[in-house]
Design a protein around this motif. Structure first.
Motif, PDB file in Angstrom:
ATOM      1  N   THR A  54      14.205  -4.186 -12.691  1.00 27.66           N
ATOM      2  CA  THR A  54      14.406  -5.457 -11.995  1.00 27.66           C
ATOM      3  C   THR A  54      15.749  -5.491 -11.280  1.00 27.66           C
ATOM      4  O   THR A  54      15.853  -5.988 -10.145  1.00 27.66           O
ATOM      5  CB  THR A  54      14.290  -6.630 -12.983  1.00 27.66           C
ATOM      6  OG1 THR A  54      12.964  -6.654 -13.529  1.00 27.66           O
ATOM      7  CG2 THR A  54      14.572  -7.957 -12.304  1.00 27.66           C
ATOM      8  N   SER A  55      16.793  -4.967 -11.908  1.00 27.38           N
ATOM      9  CA  SER A  55      18.111  -4.957 -11.287  1.00 27.38           C
ATOM     10  C   SER A  55      18.091  -4.234  -9.944  1.00 27.38           C
ATOM     11  O   SER A  55      18.630  -4.726  -8.946  1.00 27.38           O
ATOM     12  CB  SER A  55      19.133  -4.273 -12.210  1.00 27.38           C
ATOM     13  OG  SER A  55      19.354  -5.020 -13.368  1.00 27.38           O
ATOM     14  N   ILE A  56      17.455  -3.064  -9.914  1.00 23.59           N
ATOM     15  CA  ILE A  56      17.395  -2.292  -8.675  1.00 23.59           C
ATOM     16  C   ILE A  56      16.443  -2.941  -7.677  1.00 23.59           C
ATOM     17  O   ILE A  56      16.733  -3.008  -6.466  1.00 23.59           O
ATOM     18  CB  ILE A  56      16.967  -0.841  -8.970  1.00 23.59           C
ATOM     19  CG1 ILE A  56      18.010  -0.151  -9.846  1.00 23.59           C
ATOM     20  CG2 ILE A  56      16.775  -0.066  -7.674  1.00 23.59           C
ATOM     21  CD1 ILE A  56      19.349   0.047  -9.183  1.00 23.59           C
ATOM     22  N   SER A  57      15.305  -3.428  -8.150  1.00 15.17           N
ATOM     23  CA  SER A  57      14.329  -4.058  -7.257  1.00 15.17           C
ATOM     24  C   SER A  57      14.928  -5.245  -6.516  1.00 15.17           C
ATOM     25  O   SER A  57      14.678  -5.447  -5.325  1.00 15.17           O
ATOM     26  CB  SER A  57      13.096  -4.507  -8.051  1.00 15.17           C
ATOM     27  OG  SER A  57      12.416  -3.415  -8.605  1.00 15.17           O
ATOM     28  N   GLN A  58      15.714  -6.046  -7.211  1.00 19.44           N
ATOM     29  CA  GLN A  58      16.338  -7.192  -6.570  1.00 19.44           C
ATOM     30  C   GLN A  58      17.241  -6.774  -5.423  1.00 19.44           C
ATOM     31  O   GLN A  58      17.328  -7.462  -4.403  1.00 19.44           O
ATOM     32  CB  GLN A  58      17.137  -7.986  -7.609  1.00 19.44           C
ATOM     33  CG  GLN A  58      16.274  -8.726  -8.613  1.00 19.44           C
ATOM     34  CD  GLN A  58      17.076  -9.335  -9.744  1.00 19.44           C
ATOM     35  OE1 GLN A  58      18.214  -8.933 -10.011  1.00 19.44           O
ATOM     36  NE2 GLN A  58      16.492 -10.298 -10.431  1.00 19.44           N
ATOM     37  N   ARG A  59      17.897  -5.637  -5.575  1.00 22.71           N
ATOM     38  CA  ARG A  59      18.800  -5.158  -4.523  1.00 22.71           C
ATOM     39  C   ARG A  59      18.045  -4.495  -3.383  1.00 22.71           C
ATOM     40  O   ARG A  59      18.475  -4.561  -2.238  1.00 22.71           O
ATOM     41  CB  ARG A  59      19.844  -4.229  -5.152  1.00 22.71           C
ATOM     42  CG  ARG A  59      20.847  -5.040  -5.959  1.00 22.71           C
ATOM     43  CD  ARG A  59      21.509  -4.273  -7.083  1.00 22.71           C
ATOM     44  NE  ARG A  59      22.424  -5.157  -7.803  1.00 22.71           N
ATOM     45  CZ  ARG A  59      22.055  -6.038  -8.735  1.00 22.71           C
ATOM     46  NH1 ARG A  59      20.780  -6.145  -9.070  1.00 22.71           N
ATOM     47  NH2 ARG A  59      22.945  -6.801  -9.317  1.00 22.71           N
ATOM     48  N   PHE A  60      16.909  -3.872  -3.689  1.00 23.96           N
ATOM     49  CA  PHE A  60      16.052  -3.365  -2.630  1.00 23.96           C
ATOM     50  C   PHE A  60      15.477  -4.513  -1.801  1.00 23.96           C
ATOM     51  O   PHE A  60      15.427  -4.441  -0.570  1.00 23.96           O
ATOM     52  CB  PHE A  60      14.886  -2.565  -3.223  1.00 23.96           C
ATOM     53  CG  PHE A  60      15.208  -1.128  -3.527  1.00 23.96           C
ATOM     54  CD1 PHE A  60      15.983  -0.362  -2.678  1.00 23.96           C
ATOM     55  CD2 PHE A  60      14.715  -0.531  -4.677  1.00 23.96           C
ATOM     56  CE1 PHE A  60      16.267   0.958  -2.959  1.00 23.96           C
ATOM     57  CE2 PHE A  60      14.996   0.796  -4.971  1.00 23.96           C
ATOM     58  CZ  PHE A  60      15.779   1.544  -4.100  1.00 23.96           C
ATOM     59  N   ASN A  61      15.041  -5.554  -2.478  1.00 21.22           N
ATOM     60  CA  ASN A  61      14.327  -6.636  -1.815  1.00 21.22           C
ATOM     61  C   ASN A  61      15.245  -7.613  -1.096  1.00 21.22           C
ATOM     62  O   ASN A  61      14.827  -8.276  -0.152  1.00 21.22           O
ATOM     63  CB  ASN A  61      13.474  -7.401  -2.835  1.00 21.22           C
ATOM     64  CG  ASN A  61      12.397  -6.526  -3.451  1.00 21.22           C
ATOM     65  OD1 ASN A  61      11.917  -5.582  -2.822  1.00 21.22           O
ATOM     66  ND2 ASN A  61      12.001  -6.825  -4.683  1.00 21.22           N
ATOM     67  N   ASN A  62      16.483  -7.716  -1.543  1.00 22.72           N
ATOM     68  CA  ASN A  62      17.415  -8.666  -0.928  1.00 22.72           C
ATOM     69  C   ASN A  62      18.818  -8.059  -0.900  1.00 22.72           C
ATOM     70  O   ASN A  62      19.734  -8.550  -1.555  1.00 22.72           O
ATOM     71  CB  ASN A  62      17.412  -9.982  -1.718  1.00 22.72           C
ATOM     72  CG  ASN A  62      18.073 -11.115  -0.969  1.00 22.72           C
ATOM     73  OD1 ASN A  62      18.535 -10.949   0.158  1.00 22.72           O
ATOM     74  ND2 ASN A  62      18.134 -12.287  -1.593  1.00 22.72           N
TER      75      ASN A  62
END
Length: 323
Positions: free
Chosen positions: A286-294
């Motif tokens: 989730t930590s990485i996904s949030q940075r990919f997505n926004n």
């Protein structure tokens, strides 16, 4: 692989707060042979891959594909390449700083025994839970465990059995492993896989389970894990599928989802099965996904590798041609 120190700082809070009750104290040398721990000594024992590797691969017979001992690695903090797959420090370095410990030494080259009382970093870039992953080029999880057993023996020789057992029981055991086992599949022919995805994940989790239980049998009680990031969205995976228009490689994402679910279930089972077993499980996905997505929310302008070449800078050529 290349990790930005600025990015890594964002992930530290979970780990350090989960261990905030631990007391860190200095070591008193009373004679030439025995070290005394007058109060609780908390050490960090670190296992895994390039996310945690502090330079152990500098000392093994491998290729530069599995090393980071050249520029620009280390440029933002150490001002020289230490072997960390980052421009500066890694997650265990920040945890150690918070705990008022020195940088945790790598097992190789061999250090003096007194340095091991702060803990040891066994993590090896490119390593997996499976022995077959990048075999012959990295230090796999099983070998890392064998190194831990050597350290255990050395600690008992230096501290005495009672003090060594106290140190091992109060220590925190950090893990980041599994990603390379799946990444390795995509560097080969996935259609040649003789197992279902669920069965392959079971093999990876099974080896991790064996390692955890072995450490528990030797006194370990406090464990911390980073689950897998969205591997299918990483440049190093996406570059392997040049015709794909999807933002992430779905096959890789499926492996990650299966792995993270199995890891979570495993840790809950062990908590009920093993008396005194404690764990912290950071949702790295989730930590990485949030940075990919926004990305702009977190101060990034684009979603791409820090360095490298080819599409998304996904080819392993950080800093240009590797030595």
């Amino acid at each position: 692989m290349y990790f930005s120190e600025a990015k890594l700082k964002l992930f530290i809070l979970f780990f350090v707060t989960s261990s905030s009750n631990l007391l860190i104290i200095s070591i008193n040398c009373q004679d030439d042979h025995i070290l005394s721990l007058p109060r609780r000594q908390v050490a960090l024992f670190i296992f895994g891959d390039s996310i945690f590797d502090a330079g152990i691969n500098n000392y093994i017979n491998t290729t530069t594909d599995y090393q980071a001992n050249f520029w620009p690695y280390g440029e933002s903090f150490f001002d020289y390449p230490t072997g960390r797959f980052s421009d500066g420090r890694l997650i265990p370095d920040f945890i150690a700083e918070y705990a008022e410990l020195p940088f945790i030494p790598t097992f190789l080259p061999y250090h003096k025994h007194d340095q091991f009382t702060y803990g040891v970093n066994f993590a090896s870039g490119g390593a997996g839970a499976l022995v077959e992953t990048h075999q012959g080029f990295v230090i796999d999880l099983k070998t890392q465990l064998s190194y831990f057993k050597i350290v255990e023996k050395q600690l008992k020789q230096k501290l005495g059995d009672e003090e060594a057992e106290t140190l091992l029981s109060e220590a925190v055991y950090l893990f980041s492993v599994g990603g390379n086992d799946y990444f390795n599949l995509f560097n080969s022919n996935l259609s040649d896989l003789h197992f279902s995805k669920k069965e392959f994940v079971g093999m990876v989790i099974g080896n991790l389970t064996n390692t955890i239980k072995e450490i528990y049998m030797r006194g370990g009680r406090k464990f911390a894990f980073a689950n897998l990031c969205p591997l299918g969205c990483l440049p190093a995976i996406k570059v392997l599928f040049p015709g794909s228009t999807s933002p992430c490689v779905e096959d890789a994402q499926e492996f990650v989802q299966l792995h993270n679910k199995a890891l979570s279930e495993l840790l809950q089972e062990l908590e009920g099965e093993l008396k005194g077993f404690q764990y912290a499980d950071h949702d790295f996905f989730t930590s990485i996904s949030q940075r990919f997505n926004n990305p702009s929310k977190y101060g990034f302008k684009e979603v791409t590798a820090c360095c490298g070449s080819g599409p998304y800078r996904g080819l392993s050529s950080c800093g240009g041609d590797r030595p």
